[in-house]
Structure formats: C-alpha cells, structure tokens
Motif scaffolding. Sequence first.
Motif, PDB file in Angstrom:
ATOM      1  N   TYR A  66       0.897  -1.232  -0.026  1.00 56.93           N
ATOM      2  CA  TYR A  66      -0.076  -0.057  -0.052  1.00 56.93           C
ATOM      3  C   TYR A  66       0.724   1.207   0.028  1.00 56.93           C
ATOM      4  O   TYR A  66       2.042   1.121   0.369  1.00 56.93           O
ATOM      5  N   MET A  67       0.184   2.386  -0.396  1.00 55.35           N
ATOM      6  CA  MET A  67       0.937   3.680  -0.397  1.00 55.35           C
ATOM      7  C   MET A  67       0.119   4.418   0.569  1.00 55.35           C
ATOM      8  O   MET A  67      -0.998   4.854   0.376  1.00 55.35           O
ATOM      9  N   ALA A  68       1.008   4.963   1.792  1.00 57.21           N
ATOM     10  CA  ALA A  68       0.338   5.764   2.756  1.00 57.21           C
ATOM     11  C   ALA A  68       0.632   7.308   2.392  1.00 57.21           C
ATOM     12  O   ALA A  68       2.110   7.513   2.208  1.00 57.21           O
ATOM     13  N   HIS A  69      -0.330   8.181   2.375  1.00 54.25           N
ATOM     14  CA  HIS A  69       0.201   9.772   2.023  1.00 54.25           C
ATOM     15  C   HIS A  69      -0.299  10.315   3.298  1.00 54.25           C
ATOM     16  O   HIS A  69      -1.172  10.429   4.056  1.00 54.25           O
ATOM     17  N   LEU A  70       1.163  10.997   3.911  1.00 53.54           N
ATOM     18  CA  LEU A  70       0.987  11.314   5.262  1.00 53.54           C
ATOM     19  C   LEU A  70       0.719  13.222   5.233  1.00 53.54           C
ATOM     20  O   LEU A  70       0.876  13.341   4.218  1.00 53.54           O
ATOM     21  N   LYS A  71       0.193  13.497   6.409  1.00 51.49           N
ATOM     22  CA  LYS A  71      -0.181  14.927   6.506  1.00 51.49           C
ATOM     23  C   LYS A  71       0.865  15.824   6.107  1.00 51.49           C
ATOM     24  O   LYS A  71       0.889  17.009   5.837  1.00 51.49           O
ATOM     25  N   SER A  72       2.162  15.236   6.559  1.00 45.26           N
ATOM     26  CA  SER A  72       3.482  16.185   6.269  1.00 45.26           C
ATOM     27  C   SER A  72       3.822  16.317   4.902  1.00 45.26           C
ATOM     28  O   SER A  72       4.782  16.945   4.420  1.00 45.26           O
ATOM     29  N   ASP A 122      -1.428  10.553  11.831  1.00 51.20           N
ATOM     30  CA  ASP A 122      -0.564  11.151  10.850  1.00 51.20           C
ATOM     31  C   ASP A 122      -0.818  11.130   9.292  1.00 51.20           C
ATOM     32  O   ASP A 122      -0.494  11.726   8.559  1.00 51.20           O
ATOM     33  N   ILE A 123      -2.046  10.133   9.233  1.00 48.65           N
ATOM     34  CA  ILE A 123      -2.258   9.664   7.818  1.00 48.65           C
ATOM     35  C   ILE A 123      -3.348  10.612   7.351  1.00 48.65           C
ATOM     36  O   ILE A 123      -4.444  10.906   7.825  1.00 48.65           O
ATOM     37  N   ASP A 124      -3.146  11.314   6.027  1.00 49.49           N
ATOM     38  CA  ASP A 124      -3.843  11.939   5.194  1.00 49.49           C
ATOM     39  C   ASP A 124      -4.880  10.980   4.636  1.00 49.49           C
ATOM     40  O   ASP A 124      -6.206  10.943   4.852  1.00 49.49           O
ATOM     41  N   TYR A 125      -4.435   9.949   3.656  1.00 47.64           N
ATOM     42  CA  TYR A 125      -5.150   9.092   2.922  1.00 47.64           C
ATOM     43  C   TYR A 125      -4.393   7.785   2.645  1.00 47.64           C
ATOM     44  O   TYR A 125      -3.180   8.004   2.429  1.00 47.64           O
TER      45      TYR A 125
END
Length: 596
Positions: free
Chosen positions: A371-377, A394-397
């Motif tokens: 999977y690929m996690a896009h963080l809020k940072s 911390d996860i955006d989507y």
Amino acid sequence: MKNIRNFCIIAHIDHGKSTLADRLLQETKTVTEREMQEQLLDDMDLERERGITIKSHAIQMNYDFNGETYKLNLIDTPGHVDFSYEVSRSIAACEGALLIVDATQGIQAQTISNLYLALEHDLEIIPVLNKMDLPSAMPEEVADQIVDLIGCEYEDILKASGKTGEGVLDVLNAIIKRVPAPEGDPSEPLQAMIFDSVFNPYRGIEAYFRVYNGELKKGDKVKFVNTGKQYDADEIGVLKLKPEAKDKISAGDVGYIISGIKVAKEVKVGDTITHVDRPTNKIVKGFEDVKPMVFAGIYPVNTDEYEELRESLEKLQLNDASLTFEPESSAALGFGFRCGFLGMLHMEIIQERLEREFDMTVITTVPNVSYMAHLKSGEEQAITNPSDFPDPADIDYIEEPFISAQIITKADFVGQVMNLCIEKRGIMKNQTYLTQDRVEIIFELPLAEIVFDFYDRLKTVSKGYASFDYYPIGLHASNLVKLDILLNGDQVDALSALIHKDNAFTLGKKICAKLRELIPRQQFEIAIQAAVGSKIIARETVRALRKDVTAKCYGGDISRKRKLLEKQKKGKKKMRQVGNVEVPQSAFMAVLQLDN
C-alpha cells in the motif's frame, strides 16, 4: 541457421501442452521408449502431483523433413496466471509459438493474455486445436473463436490430440514451414541472452542462453554485461533430455554454459553474455523487472536456520526469477524474510519447494499487498508489512493497488460471478458476449481482495468453467485500517493485517473464532481479541484447564475447601501474568483459509 527453429508452446492451464510436447519428443525420436513417461518435461515432483507446469523447460529435437535435418528448440511454458513471468522469458527467446486451445473448453483468459505477450514480440503464431479425440470436442465452435481472436484462416488451424498422437506430424511440418529461421550473424561479436538458470550442487550454476549473434567456443573468456563479472566457459552444450556437451554454439541456437559460478547473485535472467576480448555494443533487451503482487513473511521454525533459509531462497531465486525477498524481523517469530510472489499459488509452491528441496521447515505469515500511505506532512510511505503502518493520526489518506480482471465464463454463471466480484468491492467496467454461450466480463478490483480465495471461489461459483486473468492498473484511495490480534493483551504481529474498514469486524470475528479452536488450552484462561487501533472489535476466550484441588477433601468444614480454591485462584492469576501462549503453525495456516 536456416535449419534451426526456436518455438514455445503457450496455452491456458490444463489445455494439454505438456502431453503434446511428449508426443513431439516421441515423434522426433528425441527420447527412447524406455525413457518415455507422462509429462516428461515436468521433472519436479510437485508438477507431477498437481498436473501443472511450474518451470519452463527447454529441449532440442532433430527432425528430418524433405531430406534435410532440422534442429527444433522447444521451450514448454506454464499455463497458470501466477507463472506468467516464466512465459515472458520463454517468448523472448523464440521466433514462433504453438497456441494450443482445448477443443472441449474453447479459448480461456490465460490463452488470450499469453497470446498478447507473443504478439508483442512479433512471434509467428500456429493455432492448434488439442483433445480432438474427446467426444465432447466442439471443433467448429472453437475454430470460430480462434479465427475471431487472431484473424487467421480456417485452413491454418491444425487439429491434434496429445493423447492419441493424431495430427502431431502436421504440427511438426507446420513448425518448419511457418516459423521463421533465426536471424543473426556468426561473424559478429558474441551477443547471447540468459533466459533461465539452475543450481547444480556439484558444478555450480548452469545458465541457459539463446545466441543472437556471434559464436561461443569451449574455453572462451566471457563476460556477463550487467554484473560485469568474467568467467571461463568450462563447458558449453545443447539441451537434450540430458545436457549434451559441444565445442561450439553459434548464432540462432539455444544452449547452456557452466563456468563454476558459485554465487547466485552473479547470474541475472535477461543479462547479456559477450566475449571479454571482443565485446558487443548491443545489449539484448531482456525482460522487465518482475512486479510482485502478494507479500508474505517467511520465517524459519528454528531461529538458528536463518542463514540456511537465506541460501535456500537464493538458490530458489535462480530457478524462479520472479521470487523477490528481503530480510525482516518480527517480535513473535524472530528473524526471517519478506518475500514477494506473483500470486497465492506461487506462494504455496515456493513454500512447498523450500520444504521438499531444501528440508526447511518454515512459518508463513498472512499474505498482503503493498500500500501507499500519504501522510499529513506531505510524505509518501510504502507499506508492505502491517508493522510498518504509520500512526492513524498522521495519515492523510491511503492508496491500495487495483487490478483490471478479465473473466471469461459461460452465460449461465454470469450472475454468480458478478455477485462474487461485487462482494469483493469490484466495479464492473464491461461485458461482452464472445459467442452465444461465452461472456467476457471486465471488473476493476482491489488486489488485496483477490489475494486470499478469489480464484478458488470463482471456480466454485462457475463449476470450474470460469477463467481469470488480471493486470495492475495503479493505485486508488481507499479506507483501510490495521487489524491487530491480541493474545492476553500481547499483539501477535504475524497475524496483523491491513484491510478495508467495512470488512474489519467480520474478519476479526472469524480469526478469533478460528484461533479459539486451534490454540491448545493452558492452565490459565487465554483472551483472544481483535482490535482496530485501541478499540476491541471481537473477543473469544480459551477456558483454562482446571485441576480439581478439592478432590482430597471429603466432608469437613467448607472454609477448608474455600482456602484451597483461593490458593488456586492466586496461582492462576500469577501464571497468567508470566505464562506464554504458543501459537501453533496450523493456526497461521488456518487464517489463510478462513472461508473453507
């Protein structure tokens, strides 16, 4: 060179290509009656037991036609979707392909995907209708499907039976007439491509190659272009039933080289072999890098066998270039490897081969995808292991890989197949009637949903008639959570899984119920819980084994019994704090087969 023909056999699983290959070997007298056995080229025990081809096999046949002797290099290929990488390697070494279609079943999904692979490499296609001896054969109907698919003439389609040997001579003649002779110049610098390799415990690594230009002589100094290593060609030869040593191999031919290579990493499939003193400047465009679809951890049962497992995996990777692995560690299982596979059957076969060929006893964790996690940072983080899952705050989507699935089935089963795909979060894209009775359905599905049992269930709902093929179409955003399994409050990281939020409760409940059956009872109570973050979503309890401590009290005051029971209660509480719960290997395996 005009008398050399390089060809491979492509087909869907179970369409009879290994049997037809047997007949070709008999007809060309490559094997004697004494050496002959069913599925001759499938030399692994596993292949014979399951009746499937796992490895592509190369063999050279000599055949006399119109007073001339022709050299036919046959490469037999697997038919299952999980071994399509083997097929791509075989196709790259050939000029022609026999497209075998079962006359009783017609064209199926893997036939089409292998055919497209062959057409991409500009191979000459010879269509063959196999199993013509069966009473249920439908030659006219299936011939129509072949004509629609590849646009050939009816007369071009050969009719044969691998079982009875009918039509085999026609197939051999068609190979000589229709497959083009290889092009190449023996006087140019050596340019050869490695398409396979095997490990020989006595001689080191044997590399199988196809020569495009130049010639290779015994004792020549050669160089592998990608790795830059140099070797002496100690032995070269052609691949008959047993390897046959030669002094020289020229352009257009297929052969093997033994040069005392001991380290598995030094041989890469798709690499170019050339001479040290007169190197070629044309590197063969080999194969694309393999893209693993399914990831799982493989750990040795004995932690001392870690290095042994690494060596076994390296030797297996030689023989199966589509296996990828890297070291990882787990709190519950110690040190092991994170392996990438092309599918569930591939994973099962690798595990079986480790146990049979290398005597390794291994534990496999729950398989998952990347999977690929896009963080809020603003950072992106790839997740191949549930333990890498970042803090949900911390996860955006999160994005998960999707595939486009092509399912070909009989019209009667369309409803059940659609229900199955929709249940697996599929989105329908297209539906085409290939004939009155055969339907092609295109669905977009999350790869994670087909990892476990999709193929088995598809076969069940379609009574074995549906065929399935897929290719990746990229990442899409999805609502995923990490499901943890806790035993007495301790997390078992080997049973963690990343799944869609809607399925978390059902799966958590199923895993807990299954573990309750499989974990042996202890002297203390064991709580099995499924959690998403800090929220417990399911629980089961394994009751304690209770010793009757009051058995020795007959009659007398009740306070005496109570005193003994209180003492037992304290002991149980203490035992629960220090006691470890052993999770048997059968429990890890059972979680993989939850729906059965």
